[in-house]
Structures are given as C-alpha cells and as structure tokens.
Design an enzyme around this catalytic site. Structure first.
Site, PDB file in Angstrom:
ATOM      1  N   LYS A 176      -2.031  -1.817   7.502  1.00 45.72           N
ATOM      2  CA  LYS A 176      -3.435  -1.431   7.633  1.00 45.72           C
ATOM      3  C   LYS A 176      -4.207  -2.354   8.569  1.00 45.72           C
ATOM      4  O   LYS A 176      -5.068  -1.910   9.330  1.00 45.72           O
ATOM      5  CB  LYS A 176      -4.087  -1.419   6.252  1.00 45.72           C
ATOM      6  CG  LYS A 176      -5.534  -0.959   6.250  1.00 45.72           C
ATOM      7  CD  LYS A 176      -6.118  -0.985   4.862  1.00 45.72           C
ATOM      8  CE  LYS A 176      -7.592  -0.595   4.874  1.00 45.72           C
ATOM      9  NZ  LYS A 176      -8.189  -0.648   3.523  1.00 45.72           N
ATOM     10  N   TYR A 236      -9.043 -11.130  -7.209  1.00 42.79           N
ATOM     11  CA  TYR A 236      -7.824 -10.814  -7.944  1.00 42.79           C
ATOM     12  C   TYR A 236      -7.396 -11.933  -8.899  1.00 42.79           C
ATOM     13  O   TYR A 236      -6.502 -11.741  -9.708  1.00 42.79           O
ATOM     14  CB  TYR A 236      -6.662 -10.575  -6.969  1.00 42.79           C
ATOM     15  CG  TYR A 236      -6.831  -9.382  -6.071  1.00 42.79           C
ATOM     16  CD1 TYR A 236      -6.514  -8.101  -6.518  1.00 42.79           C
ATOM     17  CD2 TYR A 236      -7.275  -9.521  -4.760  1.00 42.79           C
ATOM     18  CE1 TYR A 236      -6.648  -6.999  -5.686  1.00 42.79           C
ATOM     19  CE2 TYR A 236      -7.412  -8.426  -3.929  1.00 42.79           C
ATOM     20  CZ  TYR A 236      -7.099  -7.172  -4.395  1.00 42.79           C
ATOM     21  OH  TYR A 236      -7.235  -6.084  -3.579  1.00 42.79           O
ATOM     22  N   HIS A 248      -3.910   3.025  -5.633  1.00 39.43           N
ATOM     23  CA  HIS A 248      -4.200   1.744  -4.977  1.00 39.43           C
ATOM     24  C   HIS A 248      -4.440   0.621  -5.997  1.00 39.43           C
ATOM     25  O   HIS A 248      -4.278  -0.560  -5.677  1.00 39.43           O
ATOM     26  CB  HIS A 248      -5.412   1.878  -4.054  1.00 39.43           C
ATOM     27  CG  HIS A 248      -5.619   0.700  -3.149  1.00 39.43           C
ATOM     28  ND1 HIS A 248      -4.821   0.453  -2.047  1.00 39.43           N
ATOM     29  CD2 HIS A 248      -6.511  -0.320  -3.192  1.00 39.43           C
ATOM     30  CE1 HIS A 248      -5.223  -0.657  -1.453  1.00 39.43           C
ATOM     31  NE2 HIS A 248      -6.246  -1.144  -2.124  1.00 39.43           N
ATOM     32  N   HIS A 274      -3.321  -9.987   3.303  1.00 41.57           N
ATOM     33  CA  HIS A 274      -4.750 -10.264   3.485  1.00 41.57           C
ATOM     34  C   HIS A 274      -4.925 -11.366   4.525  1.00 41.57           C
ATOM     35  O   HIS A 274      -4.375 -12.463   4.374  1.00 41.57           O
ATOM     36  CB  HIS A 274      -5.389 -10.712   2.169  1.00 41.57           C
ATOM     37  CG  HIS A 274      -5.653  -9.588   1.219  1.00 41.57           C
ATOM     38  ND1 HIS A 274      -4.735  -9.189   0.263  1.00 41.57           N
ATOM     39  CD2 HIS A 274      -6.725  -8.767   1.079  1.00 41.57           C
ATOM     40  CE1 HIS A 274      -5.235  -8.181  -0.433  1.00 41.57           C
ATOM     41  NE2 HIS A 274      -6.431  -7.898   0.045  1.00 41.57           N
ATOM     42  N   ARG A 317       0.844  -1.194   0.000  1.00 40.13           N
ATOM     43  CA  ARG A 317       0.000   0.000   0.000  1.00 40.13           C
ATOM     44  C   ARG A 317       0.878   1.241   0.000  1.00 40.13           C
ATOM     45  O   ARG A 317       2.051   1.191   0.375  1.00 40.13           O
ATOM     46  CB  ARG A 317      -0.908   0.016   1.239  1.00 40.13           C
ATOM     47  CG  ARG A 317      -1.856  -1.163   1.318  1.00 40.13           C
ATOM     48  CD  ARG A 317      -2.646  -1.120   2.621  1.00 40.13           C
ATOM     49  NE  ARG A 317      -3.568  -2.247   2.716  1.00 40.13           N
ATOM     50  CZ  ARG A 317      -3.275  -3.417   3.250  1.00 40.13           C
ATOM     51  NH1 ARG A 317      -2.064  -3.632   3.744  1.00 40.13           N
ATOM     52  NH2 ARG A 317      -4.174  -4.382   3.298  1.00 40.13           N
ATOM     53  N   ARG A 323      -1.745  -1.948  -6.504  1.00 41.72           N
ATOM     54  CA  ARG A 323      -1.745  -3.114  -5.607  1.00 41.72           C
ATOM     55  C   ARG A 323      -2.563  -4.238  -6.222  1.00 41.72           C
ATOM     56  O   ARG A 323      -2.146  -5.401  -6.229  1.00 41.72           O
ATOM     57  CB  ARG A 323      -2.315  -2.694  -4.248  1.00 41.72           C
ATOM     58  CG  ARG A 323      -2.462  -3.807  -3.222  1.00 41.72           C
ATOM     59  CD  ARG A 323      -2.816  -3.191  -1.867  1.00 41.72           C
ATOM     60  NE  ARG A 323      -3.384  -4.141  -0.939  1.00 41.72           N
ATOM     61  CZ  ARG A 323      -2.677  -4.977  -0.164  1.00 41.72           C
ATOM     62  NH1 ARG A 323      -1.363  -4.991  -0.251  1.00 41.72           N
ATOM     63  NH2 ARG A 323      -3.283  -5.791   0.669  1.00 41.72           N
TER      64      ARG A 323
END
Length: 197
Positions: free
Chosen positions: A92, A182, A147, A173, A67, A150
């Site tokens: 995050k 994704y 973003h 994640h 990020r 990413r």
C-alpha cells in the site's frame, strides 16, 4: 493565492480561516478468544465444494499482519521456506518489504495445495470479502472487518514483546507513530517493569 499573485485579483483567501476537522479515532476492535474460535469455525467450508482457503487466509492474516491485497497477491515464488520470509513487491505504501514468517504461518502455507496457479490463495478480493462477511455473521460477531485482523496481529506482536522497529518491519508502517494505537499499554504494567530497574 494563485489568483492574487498571478492574475492580480484583489481578494481574500478564506482557506486559512477554515478549521480542519479532527482526525477520527482509529479502530480498536479486538476479538476475544471465544469470538475468534467462533470465527474459525464459521470459516470452515460448509459443503463439499466450499472454499477451503477462507480459514487459512484468516489465520495467515493473524500471523503476518498482512493486508488483504498483500495476502491475495502472494505467489509461491514470494515465499522462502528455508529463511521463513515472504517478499511483498507491491504494498500500500509503495515500498517493497520482506515479512518474517512465524512457524504457524509456515505450517499454514505448507498445508495448502500447490497448483499450477501461481497464486497461493486463488480467490478474488470481492469473493473473499463476501465469504468473510458471511462467516462473521454466522459467528454472530459484530463490528469487525477483515482489516481488523491486521490490527489484531500487530497488537499480538507487541504482546509478544517485539520492539517498535521490529513490528514496523513486519507491518510496513513507515511512521512508527501510527503503531502507538496498537500497543494498548497499561500504566500498571509499565510500573511493574520499573520495579526491576
């Protein structure tokens, strides 16, 4: 419910009757090779005193799926060149993680000047956002945010054949279900794999 239980009020809770709105679909913006090349060119410093870090940051984001805040928070102490890893203490989701670095990511880092400033990329988040947005507009690329780099990087990891746990290790994640959007799996590609079994 609290008013009914604690205060003895005779009332009906309307909340269970409210229908939760559906979750909006996640962004799925991927750049084609031509757009990517235009973006790289637009990220180059246009003047002698232009910011030399924009293009390396963009390329580093594509190599690591980090990020913006993670990239800008990196210090040289976070990098272990021998083991090819970057340690992120502040992420995050609140958990520290160690990110494996590709050879290209290592090349990007080694190409940068190492000053007395601890930060690898000495640029503020607003400055990066403004410069990236300017480069995106100059490259005539629409509906693309920082973003999204990413997303692009994670998609590439799956194209390279990395497993869900491996990509999760890189991206951070905690819920691997988030990674399904994704993968861009195609039924025809899966069918070809079944021929080999």
């Amino acid at each position: 419910n609290h008013a009914r239980r604690e205060w003895g009020l005779n009332m009906t809770n309307p909340i269970p009757l409210v229908k939760k709105p559906p979750t909006p679909p996640g962004r799925n913006r991927i750049l084609n090779s031509e757009e990517l090349e235009r973006l790289f060119q637009a990220c180059l410093p246009r003047v002698k005193n232009g910011n030399i870090f924009i293009l390396p940051i963009v390329k580093f984001a594509l190599e690591t799926a980090m990020r913006r805040s993670e990239i800008l928070g990196l210090t040289w102490k976070c990098i272990n060149f021998d083991r090819r890893i970057a340690f992120l203490a502040d992420t995050k989701n609140g958990s520290a993680r160690t990110v494996p670095l590709s050879l290209k990511a290592i090349e990007i880092l080694k190409s940068l000047p190492q000053s007395s400033n601890e930060k690898i990329f000495p640029i503020s988040p607003p400055n990066l956002s403004n410069r990236f947005d300017g480069a995106r507009k100059a490259a005539e690329i629409h509906d693309f945010h920082f973003h999204d780099l990413r997303h692009e990087a994670i998609s590439r990891f799956f194209e390279l054949g990395l497993s869900m746990p491996e990509v999760s290790l890189i991206s951070g994640h905690k819920d691997v279900r988030m990674l399904f959007r994704y993968t861009h799996l195609k039924a025809s590609d899966t069918a070809k794999k079944l021929l080999d079994t």
